[in-house]
Design an enzyme around this catalytic site. Structure first.
Site, short mmCIF file in Angstrom:
data_model
loop_
_atom_site.label_atom_id
_atom_site.label_comp_id
_atom_site.label_asym_id
_atom_site.label_seq_id
_atom_site.Cartn_x
_atom_site.Cartn_y
_atom_site.Cartn_z
N HIS A 1 -32.83 10.89 -3.47
CA HIS A 1 -31.57 10.91 -4.18
C HIS A 1 -30.75 11.95 -3.91
CE1 HIS A 1 -32.22 7.48 -6.79
NE2 HIS A 1 -33.47 7.59 -7.21
N LYS B 1 -18.88 12.01 -15.16
CA LYS B 1 -19.92 12.09 -14.49
C LYS B 1 -20.92 13.59 -14.69
CE LYS B 1 -17.71 11.21 -10.77
NZ LYS B 1 -18.61 10.35 -10.46
N ARG B 2 -22.03 13.82 -14.28
CA ARG B 2 -22.78 15.14 -14.49
C ARG B 2 -21.76 16.16 -13.96
NH1 ARG B 2 -26.53 17.43 -11.03
NH2 ARG B 2 -26.39 15.33 -10.02
N LYS C 1 -19.57 17.32 -7.37
CA LYS C 1 -18.70 16.34 -7.80
C LYS C 1 -17.42 16.61 -7.74
CE LYS C 1 -22.82 14.23 -9.99
NZ LYS C 1 -22.96 12.88 -9.37
N THR D 1 -23.40 5.63 -9.28
CA THR D 1 -23.33 4.29 -9.97
C THR D 1 -22.24 4.11 -10.98
OG1 THR D 1 -25.04 5.10 -11.45
CG2 THR D 1 -25.80 3.91 -9.68
N LYS E 1 -19.65 1.08 -12.03
CA LYS E 1 -19.42 0.67 -13.65
C LYS E 1 -17.96 0.37 -13.54
CE LYS E 1 -23.59 3.01 -14.73
NZ LYS E 1 -24.10 4.42 -15.04
#
Length: 814
Positions: A358, A546-547, A552, A655, A659
């Protein structure tokens, strides 16, 4: 049919009343909210258990090959409504609640969410169990029953504060304790080798024991005949109550022994920036691995008599490296307890294990200090050492004389044990989780491994379950889709494509737009109720959820907001074509200082923007507290823009992007992770793509050619935005609060400057955002883009993902 429906409703009502009477001595009139939830949930659980028992019998009778899915995280979310949908009884229960005069929404809110995950990894595992059950494939998921899952986040004076999240405080109606199936886990001690009639035998002595107690939970797929099993392990002290020691007054020793054992399943991801925390994490991962493998071998022998048929009846998927110790643990069981020879045991192990990677970042690949590992797990260490010796010999055959390369690829080298290297060396298949990610694994991260074992590597793009992420979280859109194409898309993801002919249908688009507006109103009500903040549903909702991690790039979004603030406050002729609410939702790891600094920065920018007399008419910034599955189910359907702006080449898949797409948000993102495949599905005209490509980033890193300070010096807008971090503009007590962020972008902090290329993509992001705002003003065209995203989202169903795993790797029979 009407009579049958009335009969079902009466039957459910009678069952709930019976549960209230027998479990709590209550009636429908005097039951508390908690008792009402428990009674309803128990009635649903009864239906699931009927199917669960029959599935277990079918697996045994047909001797079906079974998947064991090992993951440190299972982020399941609330189960009640999802289970009702899967059992196809949601409408019946809503009718029952209406009949007895009890709010169905209140019933749903009463359920406590189990925070047994940190983000996408755990949510993926939960989606996989749902999908595996939906397509009737036998699976047991193994994880840890953390007493305190991911922390409950509060924002106090702009700072993240972590509070314990005790999800078990009221018990869990869905789980069943299986104390009779507990396993003993051994730590520390010494290993002695001795010759017996069976040959050389290793004996583990003077070890410390912990008991692993399993709790089973059925995971119900849509209209499935074969519910999945999620088995979570809880650590307990094995010592019986010692009355003699107690009477002597030796209380503390007994308490310490119990607390030391039970700390293993206390907290998800304890801090590991110190030796004690590192040791606890290693204990957790071995605890999970050993319990799962002991359970699997015991169950297999009960069914088939011996372990030799394991490759025919069992396949094990390791979800990232956290459960990787299952590999040497199974070797230990086969060698020490089953009496197999090394080659025979290794042949079994190498045929049953598979590894999902991952991450592409070397610093995120798990490694353990060799001496710490050897002290805690002496027998497992000796097995890994033997595996390393054999693998190093293979490497020498492939790369004779290339000592640096061999050391880099070895399982043990430079005083550390590398879990990813072990997985690649032993497992029969290694997969990435998007096509881009898979290519990066082969050409960069694990390039040398790919050279010697190209057949091991593949890529299977992640997916999400449309039951949870459409039917549960967006019932109005689910109903609209069902009106036009029927509800078979809940089972067959390919059916969503049948929406495409309606993309130009004005009535469909009007309804689609109206549902989005209703979902935005629902989110606005949630934010006002839970945080006391007013947001205007008429604004464009731009969401980054998100985290919190630097790659990110929440920071890129924040700098862009400061850029808009500068333009609005410095140029009275400048305005935005549409006002925007920027919604952030994220948790930062408690020990991740930079991530927590970024949360504080978001709060400071919110205070600045939301209170300025001009900018507050165009911009609103809100940080949503305690992001979890339940909040995501309200937030995602309300999003107009899905921010997926990670540094190209860093996000394995994502993911959240799927969504948002499924719920009619349009992606603003980089060509990273599964964004690449979203683009292939929807077309470049239905996304907003900007920024450097992964290959471009890789070339700059390889040549060390990126100079962010030069970009800064040449770009006035960038200078103005960054200067806000240090010039006293932001409303914080300490004027130097964000110096670290500023310096890390321009000069670096223990690493190169702007490690995640925030400034490199700053201008491209700003230009694309202008395009986004202009496009949003064209309501008809925007709604078409949103609807096309929904219609093309079927490919990203976890049903498709697990079907690919099954065809390529698992080969289970339905």
């Amino acid at each position: 049919m009407a009579k049958q429906a009335v009969s079902r409703i009466e039957q459910i009502k009678d069952t709930i009343e019976d549960k209230l009477k027998r479990e709590y001595g209550r009636t429908l009139k005097n039951a508390t909210d908690e008792e009402m939830f428990q009674a309803v949930a128990l009635s649903v659980r009864d239906m699931m258990l009927d199917k669960w028992v029959k599935a277990g019998q079918e697996i045994a009778d047909r001797q079906l090959k079974r998947l064991y899915y090992l993951s440190a995280e299972f982020l399941t979310g609330r189960a009640l409504v999802n289970n009702m949908i899967s059992l196809d009884v949601l409408d019946d229960y809503k009718a029952v609640m209406k009949k007895i005069g009890y709010s169905f929404d209140k019933l749903e809110e009463e359920e406590i969410e189990a925070g047994l995950g940190n983000g996408g990894l755990g949510r993926l595992a939960a989606c996989f169990l749902d999908s595996l059950s939906t397509i009737n494939l036998p699976v047991v998921g193994h994880g840890i029953r953390y007493e305190y899952g991911i922390f409950r986040q509060r924002i106090v004076n702009g700072e993240q504060v972590e509070e314990p999240d005790d999800w078990t405080i009221k018990g869990d109606v869905w789980e069943i304790e299986r104390r009779e199936e507990q396993a003993e886990i051994r730590f520390e001690g010494t290993v002695e080798e001795m010759w017996t009639d069976s040959g050389l035998t290793a004996v583990h002595k003077n070890y410390q024991s912990v008991f692993a107690v399993p709790y089973d939970m059925p995971i119900m797929g849509y209209k499935s005949r074969m519910p999945a099993t999620l088995r979570l392990w809880r650590a307990e002290c094995p010592a019986l109550f010692d009355l003699h020691s107690f009477n002597k007054g030796d209380y503390m020793c007994m308490i310490q022994q119990r607390e030391l054992a039970e700390s293993i399943s206390k907290v998800l991801y304890p801090e590991d920036d110190h030796v004690a925390g590192r040791l606890l994490r290693l204990k957790q991962y071995y605890f999970l691995a050993s319990a799962a493998m002991q359970c699997m071998v015991r169950d297999h022998k009960k069914r088939y008599g011996d372990v030799l048929s394991l490759p025919d009846k069992v396949v094990i998927q390791i979800n990232d490296t956290h459960p990787a110790l299952a590999i040497p643990e199974l070797m230990r069981i086969l060698l020490d307890e089953e009496g197999l020879g090394w080659d025979e045991a290794y042949g079994i192990v190498s045929s049953v294990f598979n590894y999902t990677n991952h991450t592409v970042m070397q610093e995120a690949l798990e490694a353990w200090p060799e001496q710490l590992f050897k002290s805690l797990l002496p027998r497992v260490y000796s097995i890994i050492s033997a595996m390393n010796d054999r693998f190093s010999h293979e490497l020498w055959q492939a790369f004779p004389g290339e000592w640096d390369k061999i050391s880099h690829m070895s399982i043990i080298a430079y005083d550390e044990i590398r879990m990813a290297n072990m997985c690649i060396a032993v497992c029969s298949a290694v997969n990435g989780v998007s096509q881009l990610h898979g290519n990066i694994l082969k050409t960069q991260t694990f390039r040398d491994f790919y050279v010697i074992s190209p057949g091991k590597f593949t890529a299977i793009t992640n997916g999400i379950t449309q039951r949870r992420w459409l039917a549960v979280c967006n019932p109005s859109l689910t109903e609209l889709i069902s009106d036009y194409i029927g509800d078979s898309f809940l089972f067959d993801y390919r059916e969503l494509e049948r929406l495409k002919p309606f993309i130009d249908n004005q009535s469909f688009l009007n309804s689609f737009h109206q549902i989005k507006a209703q979902n935005k109103e629902r989110l606005a009500e949630y934010v006002l109720k839970n945080q006391g903040v007013n947001i205007n549903p008429e604004f464009l909702f731009d969401v980054q959820a998100k985290r919190l991690h630097e790659y990110k790039r929440q920071l890129l979004k924040v700098l862009h907001i400061l850029h808009l603030y500068n333009r609005l406050t410095q140029d009275e002729t400048f305005s935005l074509p549409v006002p925007v609410t920027f919604l952030f939702a994220a948790k930062a790891s408690p020990g991740y200082r930079k991530a927590k600094d970024i949360i504080r920065l978001i709060g400071a920018v919110a205070d600045l923007v939301n209170n300025h007399p001009r900018t507050k008419n165009y911009l609103k910034v809100v940080f949503l507290e305690n992001y979890n599955v339940s909040l995501a189910e309200v937030l995602i359907p309300a999003a107009d823009i899905s921010e997926q702006i990670s540094t190209a080449g860093r996000e394995a898949s994502g993911t959240g992007n799927m969504k948002f797409m499924l719920n009619g948000a349009v992606t603003l993102g980089t060509m990273d992770g599964a964004n690449v495949e979203i683009l292939e599905q929807v077309g470049k005209e239905n996304m907003f793509i900007f920024g450097a490509l992964a290959k471009e980033i890789a070339n700059m890193e390889m040549r060390n050619s990126y100079q962010p300070k030069a970009l800064f010096d040449a770009n006035n807008d960038m200078q103005s935005a960054l200067s806000r971090l240090i010039d006293g503009t932001l409303p914080v007590n300490d004027p130097h609060r964000f110096d670290t962020i500023y310096n890390s972008l321009l000069y670096g902090d223990y690493d190169r400057a702007d490690k995640y290329f925030v400034l490199y993509d700053f201008e491209a992001y700003g230009n694309m955002f202008e395009t986004v705002l202009k496009t949003y003003t064209e309501k008809y065209n925007w709604t078409k883009k949103a609807a096309i995203n929904t219609a093309c989202a079927g490919f990203f169903s976890a049903d498709r993902t697990v079907d690919e795993y099954n065809k390529r790797i698992w080969r289970l029979m339905q």
